[in-house]
Scaffold this motif. Structure first.
Motif, PDB file in Angstrom:
ATOM      1  N   THR A   3       0.961  -1.097  -0.022  1.00  0.00           N
ATOM      2  CA  THR A   3       0.083  -0.198  -0.014  1.00  0.00           C
ATOM      3  C   THR A   3       0.811   1.247   0.062  1.00  0.00           C
ATOM      4  N   THR A   4       0.426   2.436  -0.448  1.00  0.00           N
ATOM      5  CA  THR A   4       0.966   3.690  -0.310  1.00  0.00           C
ATOM      6  C   THR A   4       0.335   4.462   0.609  1.00  0.00           C
ATOM      7  N   ASP A   5       0.977   5.658   0.970  1.00  0.00           N
ATOM      8  CA  ASP A   5       0.576   6.686   1.856  1.00  0.00           C
ATOM      9  C   ASP A   5      -0.844   7.161   1.498  1.00  0.00           C
ATOM     10  N   SER A   6      -0.969   7.090   0.492  1.00  0.00           N
ATOM     11  CA  SER A   6      -2.283   7.915  -0.209  1.00  0.00           C
ATOM     12  C   SER A   6      -3.380   6.861  -0.433  1.00  0.00           C
ATOM     13  N   ALA A   7      -3.184   5.661  -0.217  1.00  0.00           N
ATOM     14  CA  ALA A   7      -4.134   4.573  -0.397  1.00  0.00           C
ATOM     15  C   ALA A   7      -5.042   4.702   0.994  1.00  0.00           C
ATOM     16  N   VAL A   8      -6.413   4.379   0.735  1.00  0.00           N
ATOM     17  CA  VAL A   8      -7.317   4.370   1.957  1.00  0.00           C
ATOM     18  C   VAL A   8      -7.260   2.851   2.490  1.00  0.00           C
ATOM     19  N   VAL A   9      -6.771   2.801   3.637  1.00  0.00           N
ATOM     20  CA  VAL A   9      -6.965   1.117   4.256  1.00  0.00           C
ATOM     21  C   VAL A   9      -7.529   1.136   5.358  1.00  0.00           C
ATOM     22  N   ARG A  10      -8.825   0.131   5.224  1.00  0.00           N
ATOM     23  CA  ARG A  10      -9.782   0.119   6.405  1.00  0.00           C
ATOM     24  C   ARG A  10      -9.566  -1.097   7.063  1.00  0.00           C
ATOM     25  N   GLY A  11      -8.310  -1.591   6.978  1.00  0.00           N
ATOM     26  CA  GLY A  11      -7.935  -3.049   7.760  1.00  0.00           C
ATOM     27  C   GLY A  11      -7.694  -3.993   6.664  1.00  0.00           C
ATOM     28  N   SER A  12      -7.908  -5.314   6.956  1.00  0.00           N
ATOM     29  CA  SER A  12      -7.391  -6.426   6.203  1.00  0.00           C
ATOM     30  C   SER A  12      -8.907  -7.082   5.711  1.00  0.00           C
ATOM     31  N   LEU A  13      -8.842  -8.080   4.639  1.00  0.00           N
ATOM     32  CA  LEU A  13      -9.933  -8.812   4.217  1.00  0.00           C
ATOM     33  C   LEU A  13      -9.370 -10.381   3.999  1.00  0.00           C
ATOM     34  N   ALA A  14     -10.141 -11.235   4.113  1.00  0.00           N
ATOM     35  CA  ALA A  14      -9.699 -12.574   4.212  1.00  0.00           C
ATOM     36  C   ALA A  14     -10.417 -13.041   2.800  1.00  0.00           C
ATOM     37  N   VAL A  15      -9.680 -13.896   2.083  1.00  0.00           N
ATOM     38  CA  VAL A  15      -9.959 -14.516   0.625  1.00  0.00           C
ATOM     39  C   VAL A  15     -10.507 -15.785   1.205  1.00  0.00           C
ATOM     40  N   LEU A  16     -11.654 -16.184   1.081  1.00  0.00           N
ATOM     41  CA  LEU A  16     -12.315 -17.332   0.852  1.00  0.00           C
ATOM     42  C   LEU A  16     -12.368 -18.080  -0.117  1.00  0.00           C
ATOM     43  N   ALA A  17     -12.286 -17.647  -1.453  1.00  0.00           N
ATOM     44  CA  ALA A  17     -12.481 -18.299  -2.715  1.00  0.00           C
ATOM     45  C   ALA A  17     -12.064 -17.380  -3.746  1.00  0.00           C
ATOM     46  N   ALA A  18     -11.584 -17.917  -4.784  1.00  0.00           N
ATOM     47  CA  ALA A  18     -11.114 -17.086  -6.041  1.00  0.00           C
ATOM     48  C   ALA A  18     -11.255 -17.634  -7.279  1.00  0.00           C
ATOM     49  N   ALA A  19     -11.663 -17.194  -8.228  1.00  0.00           N
ATOM     50  CA  ALA A  19     -11.749 -18.069  -9.922  1.00  0.00           C
ATOM     51  C   ALA A  19     -11.463 -16.852 -10.966  1.00  0.00           C
ATOM     52  N   THR A  20     -10.774 -17.571 -11.711  1.00  0.00           N
ATOM     53  CA  THR A  20     -10.687 -16.779 -12.990  1.00  0.00           C
ATOM     54  C   THR A  20     -11.044 -17.372 -14.249  1.00  0.00           C
ATOM     55  N   ALA A  21     -11.670 -16.596 -15.354  1.00  0.00           N
ATOM     56  CA  ALA A  21     -11.850 -17.446 -16.498  1.00  0.00           C
ATOM     57  C   ALA A  21     -11.530 -16.315 -17.939  1.00  0.00           C
ATOM     58  N   THR A  22     -11.203 -17.156 -18.819  1.00  0.00           N
ATOM     59  CA  THR A  22     -11.024 -16.448 -20.061  1.00  0.00           C
ATOM     60  C   THR A  22     -11.567 -17.151 -21.153  1.00  0.00           C
ATOM     61  N   HIS A  23     -12.324 -16.420 -22.155  1.00  0.00           N
ATOM     62  CA  HIS A  23     -12.722 -16.870 -23.450  1.00  0.00           C
ATOM     63  C   HIS A  23     -12.375 -16.376 -24.622  1.00  0.00           C
ATOM     64  N   GLY A  24     -11.885 -16.820 -25.808  1.00  0.00           N
ATOM     65  CA  GLY A  24     -11.778 -16.210 -26.850  1.00  0.00           C
ATOM     66  C   GLY A  24     -10.442 -15.284 -26.880  1.00  0.00           C
ATOM     67  N   THR A  25      -9.729 -15.392 -25.936  1.00  0.00           N
ATOM     68  CA  THR A  25      -8.465 -14.476 -25.781  1.00  0.00           C
ATOM     69  C   THR A  25      -7.000 -15.069 -26.639  1.00  0.00           C
ATOM     70  N   GLY A  26      -6.999 -16.274 -26.960  1.00  0.00           N
ATOM     71  CA  GLY A  26      -6.081 -16.965 -27.531  1.00  0.00           C
ATOM     72  C   GLY A  26      -4.997 -17.444 -26.516  1.00  0.00           C
ATOM     73  N   ARG A  27      -5.457 -17.283 -25.307  1.00  0.00           N
ATOM     74  CA  ARG A  27      -4.541 -17.828 -24.234  1.00  0.00           C
ATOM     75  C   ARG A  27      -4.676 -19.618 -24.083  1.00  0.00           C
ATOM     76  N   GLY A  28      -3.735 -20.039 -23.303  1.00  0.00           N
ATOM     77  CA  GLY A  28      -3.837 -21.577 -23.453  1.00  0.00           C
ATOM     78  C   GLY A  28      -4.846 -22.171 -22.463  1.00  0.00           C
TER      79      GLY A  28
END
Length: 246
Positions: A3-28
């Protein structure tokens, strides 16, 4: 996350799950576009539903205590472009295109499928979408009636008309609007992260800051995509979600 001094930080957050998906980008790791009844032609809503469904399936919870925030600079540009092109050419208006051009439409569909009844928001920002989403999640989780916030973003390649709109916005806002994303016109990418207060939920968690410096171009979801990719579990093609009533 740094973070930087100018960033607003209200504490921390816990990551419970995450996902990504791409379509038609030419990626593998591109996936076949998931079928989503009522949503046609565009990758926007199917990709949004796909990443949201993965998170909510891996980590189910109380839908009444779950909020959702979706970010996209330009929204469903494929549908908006198709609808306006049909109108200009004199073709019959398709009400389905009007419905799905609204980003909230897929959130309503997702809320019905997963019983999510907490607050839902659609955001468009010329700043850093990741910081905006984390900041909003931290703010929402100050409400004791909420336990989790699902944040997601979708970015489409668009086409010549979308690029022209971006140039006009850049002229108005002093060049702060990014160029069109480095994606094919029909391509798209999406990312989702399910967040909670640290210690509120059982299981493995990783705490992150609630805000950070801009990542990549203004308005791009690349920062969110990279965060989700760092926390997403392995997935096989058979795990791609389809609608329960197909």
């Amino acid at each position: 996350m740094t973070t930087t001094d100018s960033a607003v930080v209200r504490g921390s957050l816990a990551v419970l799950a995450a996902a990504t998906a791409t379509h038609g980008t030419g990626r593998g790791d591109d996936i076949a576009l998931p079928k989503l009844p009522g949503f046609v032609e565009s990758a926007f809503s199917p990709l949004a539903y796909e990443v949201a469904a993965r998170c909510l399936t891996v980590c189910p919870g109380d839908g009444d205590r779950t909020a959702v925030a979706l970010v996209s600079l330009a929204g469903d540009t494929t549908t908006a472009d198709l609808a306006s092109s049909r109108m200009v050419s004199g073709r019959v208006h398709n009400p389905l295109l009007f419905m799905q051009a609204t980003a909230n439409s897929v959130l309503g569909h997702m809320s019905r499928e997963f019983g999510v009844t907490g607050q839902m928001f659609s955001l468009s920002t010329l700043a850093d979408p990741l910081a905006e989403l984390l900041d909003m999640a931290a703010l929402l989780l100050e409400d004791p009636e909420l336990d989790r916030v699902l944040v997601l973003g979708v970015e489409l390649g668009g086409g010549g008309r979308v690029a022209a709109v971006r140039r006009e916005l850049a002229a108005v806002y002093g060049g702060s609007v990014p160029d069109s994303p480095d994606l094919p016109a029909s391509g798209g990418l999406a990312a989702a992260v399910l967040l909670a207060r640290p210690g509120d939920a059982a299981g493995a968690q990783t705490s992150i800051g609630s805000a950070g410096p801009p990542v990549g171009q203004p308005g791009s979801i690349q920062g969110l995509f990279e965060l989700a990719a760092a926390h997403a579990g392995p997935r096989t093609e058979t795990e791609t979600h389809t609608h329960a009533h197909q």
